[in-house]
Design a protein around this motif. Structure first.
Motif, PDB file in Angstrom:
ATOM      1  N   LYS A 222       0.996  -0.864  -0.299  1.00 41.44           N
ATOM      2  CA  LYS A 222      -0.038  -0.275  -0.146  1.00 41.44           C
ATOM      3  C   LYS A 222       0.926   1.443  -0.012  1.00 41.44           C
ATOM      4  CE  LYS A 222      -3.982   1.915   2.013  1.00 41.44           C
ATOM      5  NZ  LYS A 222      -5.161   1.887   3.535  1.00 41.44           N
ATOM      6  N   LEU A 223       0.787   1.846  -1.278  1.00 48.05           N
ATOM      7  CA  LEU A 223       1.393   3.013  -0.998  1.00 48.05           C
ATOM      8  C   LEU A 223       0.634   4.615  -0.709  1.00 48.05           C
ATOM      9  CD1 LEU A 223       3.394   2.706  -4.184  1.00 48.05           C
ATOM     10  CD2 LEU A 223       3.776   2.074  -2.199  1.00 48.05           C
ATOM     11  N   SER A 224       1.275   5.422  -0.541  1.00 46.98           N
ATOM     12  CA  SER A 224       0.746   6.770  -0.122  1.00 46.98           C
ATOM     13  C   SER A 224       1.042   7.573  -1.684  1.00 46.98           C
ATOM     14  CB  SER A 224       1.401   7.588   1.113  1.00 46.98           C
ATOM     15  OG  SER A 224       0.843   6.578   2.233  1.00 46.98           O
ATOM     16  N   VAL A 225       0.369   8.733  -1.678  1.00 42.03           N
ATOM     17  CA  VAL A 225       0.474   9.745  -2.886  1.00 42.03           C
ATOM     18  C   VAL A 225      -0.015  10.605  -2.503  1.00 42.03           C
ATOM     19  CG1 VAL A 225       0.522   7.287  -4.478  1.00 42.03           C
ATOM     20  CG2 VAL A 225      -1.924   8.753  -3.713  1.00 42.03           C
ATOM     21  N   ARG A 226       0.890  11.872  -3.393  1.00 43.23           N
ATOM     22  CA  ARG A 226       0.335  13.441  -2.926  1.00 43.23           C
ATOM     23  C   ARG A 226      -0.049  13.191  -4.402  1.00 43.23           C
ATOM     24  NH1 ARG A 226       3.048  17.910  -4.749  1.00 43.23           N
ATOM     25  NH2 ARG A 226       4.767  16.626  -5.041  1.00 43.23           N
TER      26      ARG A 226
ATOM     27  N   SER B  43      -4.376  19.411 -14.810  1.00 44.09           N
ATOM     28  CA  SER B  43      -6.056  19.822 -15.266  1.00 44.09           C
ATOM     29  C   SER B  43      -6.481  18.753 -15.695  1.00 44.09           C
ATOM     30  CB  SER B  43      -4.714  19.704 -16.953  1.00 44.09           C
ATOM     31  OG  SER B  43      -5.386  18.513 -17.791  1.00 44.09           O
ATOM     32  N   GLU B  44      -8.416  19.212 -16.517  1.00 40.73           N
ATOM     33  CA  GLU B  44      -9.451  18.007 -15.933  1.00 40.73           C
ATOM     34  C   GLU B  44      -8.607  17.156 -16.834  1.00 40.73           C
ATOM     35  OE1 GLU B  44     -12.793  20.534 -17.697  1.00 40.73           O
ATOM     36  OE2 GLU B  44     -12.612  21.544 -16.209  1.00 40.73           O
ATOM     37  N   ARG B  45      -7.748  16.586 -17.654  1.00 37.89           N
ATOM     38  CA  ARG B  45      -7.398  15.514 -18.157  1.00 37.89           C
ATOM     39  C   ARG B  45      -6.751  14.943 -18.076  1.00 37.89           C
ATOM     40  NH1 ARG B  45     -10.913  13.765 -20.938  1.00 37.89           N
ATOM     41  NH2 ARG B  45      -8.691  12.015 -22.244  1.00 37.89           N
ATOM     42  N   ALA B  46      -5.805  15.155 -16.920  1.00 34.30           N
ATOM     43  CA  ALA B  46      -4.125  14.848 -16.768  1.00 34.30           C
ATOM     44  C   ALA B  46      -4.216  15.011 -15.239  1.00 34.30           C
ATOM     45  CB  ALA B  46      -3.122  15.176 -16.979  1.00 34.30           C
ATOM     46  N   VAL B  47      -3.626  13.703 -14.181  1.00 33.14           N
ATOM     47  CA  VAL B  47      -3.144  14.214 -12.984  1.00 33.14           C
ATOM     48  C   VAL B  47      -1.732  13.199 -12.688  1.00 33.14           C
ATOM     49  CG1 VAL B  47      -4.377  11.963 -11.921  1.00 33.14           C
ATOM     50  CG2 VAL B  47      -3.879  13.764 -10.541  1.00 33.14           C
ATOM     51  N   ARG B  48      -1.250  13.811 -11.491  1.00 33.07           N
ATOM     52  CA  ARG B  48       0.219  13.489 -11.685  1.00 33.07           C
ATOM     53  C   ARG B  48       0.286  12.762 -10.048  1.00 33.07           C
ATOM     54  NH1 ARG B  48       6.165  16.383 -12.701  1.00 33.07           N
ATOM     55  NH2 ARG B  48       6.931  14.037 -12.242  1.00 33.07           N
ATOM     56  N   LEU B  49       0.505  11.474  -9.696  1.00 31.39           N
ATOM     57  CA  LEU B  49       0.894  11.146  -8.679  1.00 31.39           C
ATOM     58  C   LEU B  49       2.008  11.205  -8.110  1.00 31.39           C
ATOM     59  CD1 LEU B  49      -1.972   8.480  -8.632  1.00 31.39           C
ATOM     60  CD2 LEU B  49      -2.694  10.251  -7.934  1.00 31.39           C
TER      61      LEU B  49
ATOM     62  N   SER C 185       7.230   9.210  -9.508  1.00 29.58           N
ATOM     63  CA  SER C 185       5.146   9.639  -9.931  1.00 29.58           C
ATOM     64  C   SER C 185       4.813   8.911 -10.979  1.00 29.58           C
ATOM     65  CB  SER C 185       5.031  11.262 -10.373  1.00 29.58           C
ATOM     66  OG  SER C 185       5.936  11.693 -11.333  1.00 29.58           O
ATOM     67  N   VAL C 186       3.124   9.002 -11.796  1.00 29.41           N
ATOM     68  CA  VAL C 186       3.331   8.765 -12.724  1.00 29.41           C
ATOM     69  C   VAL C 186       1.773   8.958 -12.377  1.00 29.41           C
ATOM     70  CG1 VAL C 186       2.918   5.747 -12.369  1.00 29.41           C
ATOM     71  CG2 VAL C 186       1.357   7.599 -11.288  1.00 29.41           C
ATOM     72  N   LEU C 187       2.204   9.641 -13.797  1.00 23.75           N
ATOM     73  CA  LEU C 187       1.048  10.709 -15.195  1.00 23.75           C
ATOM     74  C   LEU C 187      -0.393   9.888 -15.258  1.00 23.75           C
ATOM     75  CD1 LEU C 187       0.419  13.753 -15.903  1.00 23.75           C
ATOM     76  CD2 LEU C 187       1.632  12.971 -18.062  1.00 23.75           C
ATOM     77  N   ILE C 188      -1.118  10.312 -15.096  1.00 18.79           N
ATOM     78  CA  ILE C 188      -2.274   9.260 -15.421  1.00 18.79           C
ATOM     79  C   ILE C 188      -3.346  10.448 -15.745  1.00 18.79           C
ATOM     80  CG2 ILE C 188      -5.209   7.880 -14.227  1.00 18.79           C
ATOM     81  CD1 ILE C 188      -3.190   7.734 -11.742  1.00 18.79           C
ATOM     82  N   SER C 189      -3.722   9.628 -17.226  1.00 14.08           N
ATOM     83  CA  SER C 189      -5.409  11.039 -17.776  1.00 14.08           C
ATOM     84  C   SER C 189      -6.572  10.335 -18.069  1.00 14.08           C
ATOM     85  CB  SER C 189      -4.432  10.535 -19.501  1.00 14.08           C
ATOM     86  OG  SER C 189      -5.174   9.874 -19.858  1.00 14.08           O
ATOM     87  N   ASN C 190      -7.268  11.106 -18.147  1.00 15.86           N
ATOM     88  CA  ASN C 190      -8.863  10.913 -17.747  1.00 15.86           C
ATOM     89  C   ASN C 190      -9.278  10.237 -19.154  1.00 15.86           C
ATOM     90  OD1 ASN C 190     -11.681  10.655 -17.801  1.00 15.86           O
ATOM     91  ND2 ASN C 190     -11.783  13.149 -16.855  1.00 15.86           N
ATOM     92  N   SER C 191      -8.970   8.585 -19.051  1.00 13.06           N
ATOM     93  CA  SER C 191      -9.664   7.518 -19.982  1.00 13.06           C
ATOM     94  C   SER C 191     -10.653   6.396 -20.149  1.00 13.06           C
ATOM     95  CB  SER C 191      -8.080   7.006 -21.605  1.00 13.06           C
ATOM     96  OG  SER C 191      -7.701   6.507 -19.695  1.00 13.06           O
ATOM     97  N   GLY C 192     -11.388   6.759 -19.021  1.00  6.97           N
ATOM     98  CA  GLY C 192     -12.717   6.071 -18.364  1.00  6.97           C
ATOM     99  C   GLY C 192     -12.489   5.764 -16.628  1.00  6.97           C
ATOM    100  N   ASP C 193     -13.539   4.935 -16.192  1.00  9.60           N
ATOM    101  CA  ASP C 193     -14.577   5.069 -15.148  1.00  9.60           C
ATOM    102  C   ASP C 193     -12.991   5.537 -14.267  1.00  9.60           C
ATOM    103  OD1 ASP C 193     -16.155   5.558 -16.405  1.00  9.60           O
ATOM    104  OD2 ASP C 193     -16.597   3.079 -15.582  1.00  9.60           O
ATOM    105  N   TRP C 194     -12.008   4.157 -14.001  1.00 13.29           N
ATOM    106  CA  TRP C 194     -11.483   4.010 -13.133  1.00 13.29           C
ATOM    107  C   TRP C 194      -9.975   5.703 -12.880  1.00 13.29           C
ATOM    108  CZ3 TRP C 194      -5.992   3.502 -12.237  1.00 13.29           C
ATOM    109  CH2 TRP C 194      -5.713   3.173 -11.139  1.00 13.29           C
ATOM    110  N   THR C 195      -9.348   5.463 -13.907  1.00  7.89           N
ATOM    111  CA  THR C 195      -8.769   6.948 -14.389  1.00  7.89           C
ATOM    112  C   THR C 195      -9.927   8.250 -13.898  1.00  7.89           C
ATOM    113  OG1 THR C 195      -8.985   6.835 -16.314  1.00  7.89           O
ATOM    114  CG2 THR C 195      -7.498   6.009 -15.350  1.00  7.89           C
ATOM    115  N   ARG C 196     -11.279   8.332 -13.568  1.00 12.51           N
ATOM    116  CA  ARG C 196     -10.748   9.728 -13.582  1.00 12.51           C
ATOM    117  C   ARG C 196     -11.486   9.966 -12.126  1.00 12.51           C
ATOM    118  NH1 ARG C 196     -15.785   8.388 -16.562  1.00 12.51           N
ATOM    119  NH2 ARG C 196     -15.280   9.408 -18.342  1.00 12.51           N
ATOM    120  N   GLY C 197     -11.969   8.246 -11.553  1.00 15.50           N
ATOM    121  CA  GLY C 197     -11.874   8.320 -10.132  1.00 15.50           C
ATOM    122  C   GLY C 197     -10.957   9.364  -9.655  1.00 15.50           C
TER     123      GLY C 197
END
Length: 228
Positions: free
Chosen positions: A164-168, A173-179, A216-228
């Motif tokens: 289990k990892l802690s992330v910030r 943007s509305e399309r991307a988040v960096r963890l 870190s990893v970069l996550i784009s909004n491309s579906g239910d899971w990534t949007r959440g």
């Protein structure tokens, strides 16, 4: 498509120096298209198992003692249904329309198939063995036995290292988040699989290492899971 195998391929390609010809480095970058190899191998193996089942059915029809083929053939057909289901639900159209169903079928039909392959192999060995010998010596001479051991090991291995990892979260943007990871050093030139519900679904991302600690990893909004 085991994560450690993928990362070994990535790291091998990254050993090519930047001074190497661009053509060579572009070819090495094709490593990131491993999904085509993954799906191609899956379809090919399903076709081969269909051929095996057909040959088995032909032999059964020509054997006077057809009943002895019953358990092996029944399991073979159950396995075929599971394998074909995995392939069908992985077709891009089905995957886009119902991604959660695809994930569920891919995961649980895959695990069920592996368990049934073990039963099928033991039944096939018992079916083929002579009355004067035992199943054990026949099994260890079968390539399928060692393939199943390797496959089972590769599936169990990541679960032994689950953490289990802690992330910030850094909202870009509305399309991307960096963890950003804290307390975990992301290896260079590798991918990492993340999940909020380990038994149900996993998602792989390319890592950005930040030695000596973090990444870190970069996550784009491309579906239910990534949007959440």
């Amino acid at each position: 498509r085991q994560q450690y195998v993928i990362n070994a391929l990535f790291k091998t390609c990254w050993l090519i120096p930047r001074s190497a010809p661009l053509r060579l480095r572009r070819m090495a970058a094709k490593c990131y298209e491993f999904g085509g190899v993954h799906s191609g191998a899956a379809v090919s193996s399903t076709v081969w198992f269909l051929v095996f089942t057909s040959i088995l059915m032909k032999r059964a029809s020509e054997d006077e003692n057809r009943a002895r083929y019953g358990p092996v053939l029944a399991l073979a057909w159950i396995l075929l249904v599971l394998l074909i289901s995995i392939c069908v639900f992985a077709i891009p159209h089905f995957r886009m329309v119902s991604h959660n169903t695809f994930e569920f079928v891919h995961r649980f039909a895959g695990w069920s198939s592996l368990a049934l392959f073990w039963v099928e192999l033991i039944l096939f060995a018992a079916f083929s063995v002579e009355s004067t010998t035992s199943v054990g010596p026949l099994l260890i001479r079968e390539p399928a036995f060692w393939c199943l051991i390797a496959t089972t090991g590769f599936i169990i291995w990541p679960w032994l290292l689950l953490r289990k990892l802690s992330v910030r979260a850094e909202y870009l943007s509305e399309r991307a988040v960096r963890l950003h990871f804290t307390g975990y050093t992301v290896p260079s030139f590798s991918g990492i699989a993340l999940s909020t519900s380990p038994l149900l679904e996993w998602h792989s991302f390319a890592c950005m290492a930040a030695p000596p600690d973090g990444g870190s990893v970069l996550i784009s909004n491309s579906g239910d899971w990534t949007r959440g």
